[in-house]
Design an enzyme around this catalytic site. Structure first.
Site, PDB file in Angstrom:
ATOM      1  N   HIS A  64      -9.915   4.868   2.473  1.00 43.78           N
ATOM      2  CA  HIS A  64     -10.470   6.042   1.754  1.00 43.78           C
ATOM      3  C   HIS A  64     -11.770   5.896   1.098  1.00 43.78           C
ATOM      4  O   HIS A  64     -11.751   6.345  -0.034  1.00 43.78           O
ATOM      5  CB  HIS A  64      -9.258   6.596   0.898  1.00 43.78           C
ATOM      6  CG  HIS A  64      -8.081   6.916   1.863  1.00 43.78           C
ATOM      7  ND1 HIS A  64      -7.577   8.359   1.892  1.00 43.78           N
ATOM      8  CD2 HIS A  64      -7.154   6.102   2.012  1.00 43.78           C
ATOM      9  CE1 HIS A  64      -6.393   8.142   2.485  1.00 43.78           C
ATOM     10  NE2 HIS A  64      -5.976   6.912   2.664  1.00 43.78           N
ATOM     11  N   TYR A 331      -4.031  -1.796  -3.381  1.00 45.28           N
ATOM     12  CA  TYR A 331      -4.754  -0.971  -4.318  1.00 45.28           C
ATOM     13  C   TYR A 331      -5.422  -1.625  -5.516  1.00 45.28           C
ATOM     14  O   TYR A 331      -6.483  -1.656  -5.926  1.00 45.28           O
ATOM     15  CB  TYR A 331      -4.126   0.396  -4.954  1.00 45.28           C
ATOM     16  CG  TYR A 331      -3.895   1.368  -3.789  1.00 45.28           C
ATOM     17  CD1 TYR A 331      -3.460   1.059  -2.340  1.00 45.28           C
ATOM     18  CD2 TYR A 331      -3.804   2.687  -4.103  1.00 45.28           C
ATOM     19  CE1 TYR A 331      -3.148   1.769  -1.440  1.00 45.28           C
ATOM     20  CE2 TYR A 331      -3.217   3.580  -3.182  1.00 45.28           C
ATOM     21  CZ  TYR A 331      -3.037   3.129  -1.739  1.00 45.28           C
ATOM     22  OH  TYR A 331      -2.595   3.997  -0.759  1.00 45.28           O
TER      23      TYR A 331
HETATM   24  C1  HEM Z   1       0.787  -0.422   3.443  1.00 50.56           C
HETATM   25  C2  HEM Z   1       0.182   1.020   3.847  1.00 50.56           C
HETATM   26  C3  HEM Z   1      -1.234   1.210   2.980  1.00 50.56           C
HETATM   27  C4  HEM Z   1      -2.000   0.357   2.610  1.00 50.56           C
HETATM   28  C5  HEM Z   1      -2.271  -1.207   2.828  1.00 50.56           C
HETATM   29  C6  HEM Z   1      -3.240   1.155   1.941  1.00 50.56           C
HETATM   30  C7  HEM Z   1      -4.389   0.640   1.588  1.00 50.56           C
HETATM   31  C8  HEM Z   1      -5.210   1.378   0.721  1.00 50.56           C
HETATM   32  C9  HEM Z   1      -6.241   0.887   0.005  1.00 50.56           C
HETATM   33  C10 HEM Z   1      -6.679  -0.469  -0.182  1.00 50.56           C
HETATM   34  C11 HEM Z   1      -6.930   1.950  -0.637  1.00 50.56           C
HETATM   35  C12 HEM Z   1      -8.036   1.909  -1.885  1.00 50.56           C
HETATM   36  C13 HEM Z   1      -7.443   1.888  -3.007  1.00 50.56           C
HETATM   37  C14 HEM Z   1      -8.537   1.631  -4.331  1.00 50.56           C
HETATM   38  O1  HEM Z   1      -9.740   0.877  -3.861  1.00 50.56           O
HETATM   39  O2  HEM Z   1      -8.573   2.353  -5.244  1.00 50.56           O
HETATM   40  C15 HEM Z   1      -6.252   3.079  -0.274  1.00 50.56           C
HETATM   41  C16 HEM Z   1      -6.427   4.493  -0.902  1.00 50.56           C
HETATM   42  C17 HEM Z   1      -5.821   5.571  -0.373  1.00 50.56           C
HETATM   43  N1  HEM Z   1      -4.592   5.618   0.393  1.00 50.56           N
HETATM   44 FE1  HEM Z   1      -3.529   4.016   0.983  1.00 50.56          FE
HETATM   45  N2  HEM Z   1      -2.703   2.402   1.796  1.00 50.56           N
HETATM   46  C18 HEM Z   1      -1.464   2.521   2.589  1.00 50.56           C
HETATM   47  C19 HEM Z   1      -0.594   3.423   2.615  1.00 50.56           C
HETATM   48  C20 HEM Z   1      -0.679   4.727   2.220  1.00 50.56           C
HETATM   49  C21 HEM Z   1      -0.126   6.094   2.374  1.00 50.56           C
HETATM   50  C22 HEM Z   1       1.337   5.943   3.171  1.00 50.56           C
HETATM   51  C23 HEM Z   1      -0.763   6.938   1.866  1.00 50.56           C
HETATM   52  C24 HEM Z   1      -0.181   8.543   1.789  1.00 50.56           C
HETATM   53  C25 HEM Z   1       0.936   8.987   1.202  1.00 50.56           C
HETATM   54  C26 HEM Z   1      -1.954   6.442   1.389  1.00 50.56           C
HETATM   55  C27 HEM Z   1      -2.905   7.225   0.740  1.00 50.56           C
HETATM   56  C28 HEM Z   1      -4.010   6.787   0.356  1.00 50.56           C
HETATM   57  C29 HEM Z   1      -4.937   7.667  -0.618  1.00 50.56           C
HETATM   58  C30 HEM Z   1      -4.858   9.288  -0.779  1.00 50.56           C
HETATM   59  C31 HEM Z   1      -5.901   6.956  -1.214  1.00 50.56           C
HETATM   60  C32 HEM Z   1      -7.412   7.186  -1.551  1.00 50.56           C
HETATM   61  C33 HEM Z   1      -7.084   7.135  -3.074  1.00 50.56           C
HETATM   62  C34 HEM Z   1      -8.363   7.512  -3.705  1.00 50.56           C
HETATM   63  O3  HEM Z   1      -8.847   8.531  -3.557  1.00 50.56           O
HETATM   64  O4  HEM Z   1      -8.728   6.830  -4.804  1.00 50.56           O
HETATM   65  N3  HEM Z   1      -2.113   5.275   1.538  1.00 50.56           N
HETATM   66  N4  HEM Z   1      -5.311   2.921   0.511  1.00 50.56           N
END
Ligand code: HEM
Ligand code: HEM
Ligand code: HEM
Lengths: 364, 181
Positions: A64, A331
């Protein structure tokens, strides 16, 4: 016995005793840290898979990555207060910092209708019991476990020759995971909204609401737009059309969503985000989100934090969904790494989010 | 043999209680930082209060140590070994206090809420919100933890060297009540 030699003669067995204990501890430490088990899925391993699957740019989120900061408030209806003692769900207004983003690790990717859009929120009641969430505009999550997430990233990584995922690899992943077939189809066939403003964002993972008397209720939730949903249309000529649109929208008037909480029914899968819940589950309108400001990530309030879904207030708790722990860990790791790197200027610059002259007055 | 003077009972209790806690924390730490498994959240939730408990105990122990001097090392121990023992004990104290402070400080700089026991009790931030500082302190937490682990290994080796090779009463001074020979 002041004449004791510094190192008196001793049997080999005694020396073994001296060496064996520290050596055993050192080995156990290496095992605990995963250095002896290369097959174990680690935080770094999952970020590596994300980099292969979606790319990565220093200083930006590992997933993201392309986004923009927003701000406003959340006003609870109190309707969910019987299920959760969280102060954010009471009938009161709390400030919100949020972020809209596109899924994927590339912060300069082009906007397109079918790319997954997300909303992230940090609700900050005055008592400090904050609620953070990251929610996506897909009906279900395509996978059930962190390992499947990792494997899907690798299966869908772009082939260096074509720049597109290798169909054979994706076929192999699907064939190896027949239980994910319905989820992948639901994601692929979802109706697309026109932009960030008329999109519905879902928690996908399940959580527990904990009432004042300790009663636990499994829930999911969604942010459902107040404005009518318009059909999606492409803008091949504009690389950032989704972001430009939401900037114009918020500059024109506040955007609103209802927080719709779904209570798990008897047959619903609590610990599996790849499965939908029954359509006739009880729904609660728990409050309204209002977004009034929008700012570039450069210097914006959504950059120096992470929207860890396990930052939950008293009155909410994680479910047994294995994705939740993995997200919390990944995260934090992503947040740690990017905070130590120097970021380039983001795609959505401060110039793009500046309030157009003349509209300042009706905004504040 | 060395005159059989032992560490006082409170010193010994603190030493062994904290030895178990600190080793436990080092293992919990490296394990959780390398996992995305279901235990992650539970372990982090345990890591924070246990680390703060170590901080509190380490400060108590430092007060106790300054008030009740330890039994002297054997008179025939070469000066270099004595200096090494002393320096390593000072460094152990420094790390027992610094490591939890760095943990607390880094989460403050990252603007995470820091729940201690459930959500009922939260720690206040001890540093301003600063992402670059968070990244720096997060690395420092790893480096200092690894340093502490290395030092504990050397400390353990030294204790066993005293107990099994030199048999000079240093190990027993931390294990049992001193009694005249
Ligand atoms: C094992 C599963 C997942 C992994 C490994 C993963 C990994 C990541 C990582 C590494 C980030 C960046 C975080 C940061 O630097 O602050 C991220 C952002 C995000 N993820 Fe995931 N994610 C997973 C599942 C999900 C699921 C199930 C959702 C939704 C329900 C989701 C929604 C989001 C959103 C909305 C962001 C952006 C947050 C922002 O705008 O700062 N992710 N994810
Ligand atoms: C004597 C006390 C402590 C010891 C021995 C200790 C040890 C460790 C170790 C070995 C790691 C793993 C480092 C790595 O492999 O990168 C770690 C990580 C961590 N520690 Fe501590 N720690 C202590 C106190 C604290 C305290 C008081 C807090 C917070 C209040 C804290 C928060 C953390 C966090 C958030 C992580 C990172 C987890 C992750 O990367 O997912 N620690 N600690
Ligand atoms: C793992 C098994 C351990 C053994 C067998 C052990 C053994 C000993 C012994 C025999 C002494 C007495 C040394 C003397 O007479 O000066 C001692 C002192 C000491 N130990 Fe340990 N120890 C262990 C673990 C630890 C751990 C994990 C720590 C903390 C990080 C620690 C911190 C200290 C300190 C600071 C002293 C100096 C005495 C004081 O002021 O409290 N030890 N240890």
């Amino acid at each position: 016995m002041a004449t004791n030699p510094v190192v008196p003669p001793a049997s080999a067995l005694r020396w073994l005793g001296v060496v064996a204990a520290p050596a055993a501890l050192a080995l156990a430490f290496l095992w605990a840290g995963g250095w002896l088990t290369p097959g174990r899925l680690t935080q770094v391993g999952i970020l590596d898979a994300l980099r292969e699957g979606g790319g990565m740019q220093p200083g930006f989120r590992r997933n993201h990555a392309k986004g923009v900061c927003v701000g406003g408030w959340f006003e609870g209806t109190g309707n969910a207060a019987g299920l959760s003692a969280a102060t954010v769900l009471q009938q009161r207004r709390v400030p919100v910092v949020g972020r809209f983003a596109l899924a994927g690790g590339l912060p300069f990717q082009a906007d397109a209708p079918a790319k997954v859009r997300s909303m992230a929120l940090r609700l900050m009641p005055p008592d400090g019991r904050e609620w953070r969430m990251g929610i996506n505009d897909i009906p279900v999550f395509p996978v059930r476990t962190p390992q499947e997430f990792h494997d899907l990233q690798l299966a869908s990584r772009p082939d260096p020759a074509t720049g597109k995922p290798d169909p054979a690899r994706m076929r192999a992943f699907r064939a190896g995971h027949p239980w994910l077939q319905p989820a992948m189809e639901q994601v692929a066939r979802r109706p697309l909204a026109s932009g960030f403003a008329d999109d519905t964002y879902r928690s996908l993972d399940s959580f527990l609401f904990v009432a004042a008397n300790g009663m636990k209720t499994a829930v999911r939730w969604a942010m459902v737009p107040v404005r009518p949903v318009m059909p999606a249309d492409g803008h091949a000529d504009d690389h950032d059309y989704l972001f430009r649109q939401v900037i114009d929208d918020i500059h024109a008037h506040p955007l609103q969503w209802h927080l719709m909480v779904t209570v798990a029914g008897a047959g619903d899968a609590i610990d599996d985000p790849s499965r939908t819940w029954a359509r006739d589950d009880r729904q609660i309108d728990a409050g309204t989100l209002t977004l009034t400001t929008i700012e570039s990530e450069e210097g914006g309030p959504c950059t120096g934090i992470t929207f860890d879904p396990l930052v939950l207030p008293a009155g909410m708790a994680p479910s047994g969904d294995p994705i939740l722990s993995a997200r919390s860990a990944a995260y934090m790791r992503s947040f740690f790494l990017r905070s130590g790197e120097r970021a380039a200027a983001p795609a959505v610059t401060p110039g793009m989010t500046a309030t157009p002259a003349g509209t300042k007055d009706n905004k504040s | 043999m060395r005159s059989a003077v032992s560490f006082s009972l409170p010193s010994r209790i603190l030493h062994w209680l904290m030895a178990v806690m600190i080793l436990g924390m080092l293992f919990i730490g490296v394990f959780m930082a390398a996992t995305v498994g279901p235990g992650y959240h539970r372990l982090v939730t345990l890591h924070r209060p246990l680390g703060i408990a170590i901080l509190v105990l380490a400060i108590l122990r430092l007060g106790n140590r300054l008030r009740t001097p330890p039994p002297p090392l054997p008179a025939d121990l070469p000066p270099l070994m004595k200096a090494g023992a002393k320096a390593s004990h000072i460094l152990l104290y420094v790390l027992m206090i610094a490591l939890p402070l760095v943990g607390w400080g880094m989460l403050s700089a990252a603007d995470y809420p820091i729940p201690l026991w459930g959500e009922a009790m939260r720690l206040p931030p001890i540093l301003p919100h600063d992402p670059a500082l968070w990244a720096w302190l997060r690395s420092a937490h790893t480096v200092l933890a690894f340093l502490l682990f290395g030092l504990v290994l050397a400390h353990l080796g030294a204790a066993l060297f005293h107990g099994l090779i030199r048999r000079d009463g240093v190990l027993s001074s931390m294990v049992r009540r001193g009694s005249p020979d």
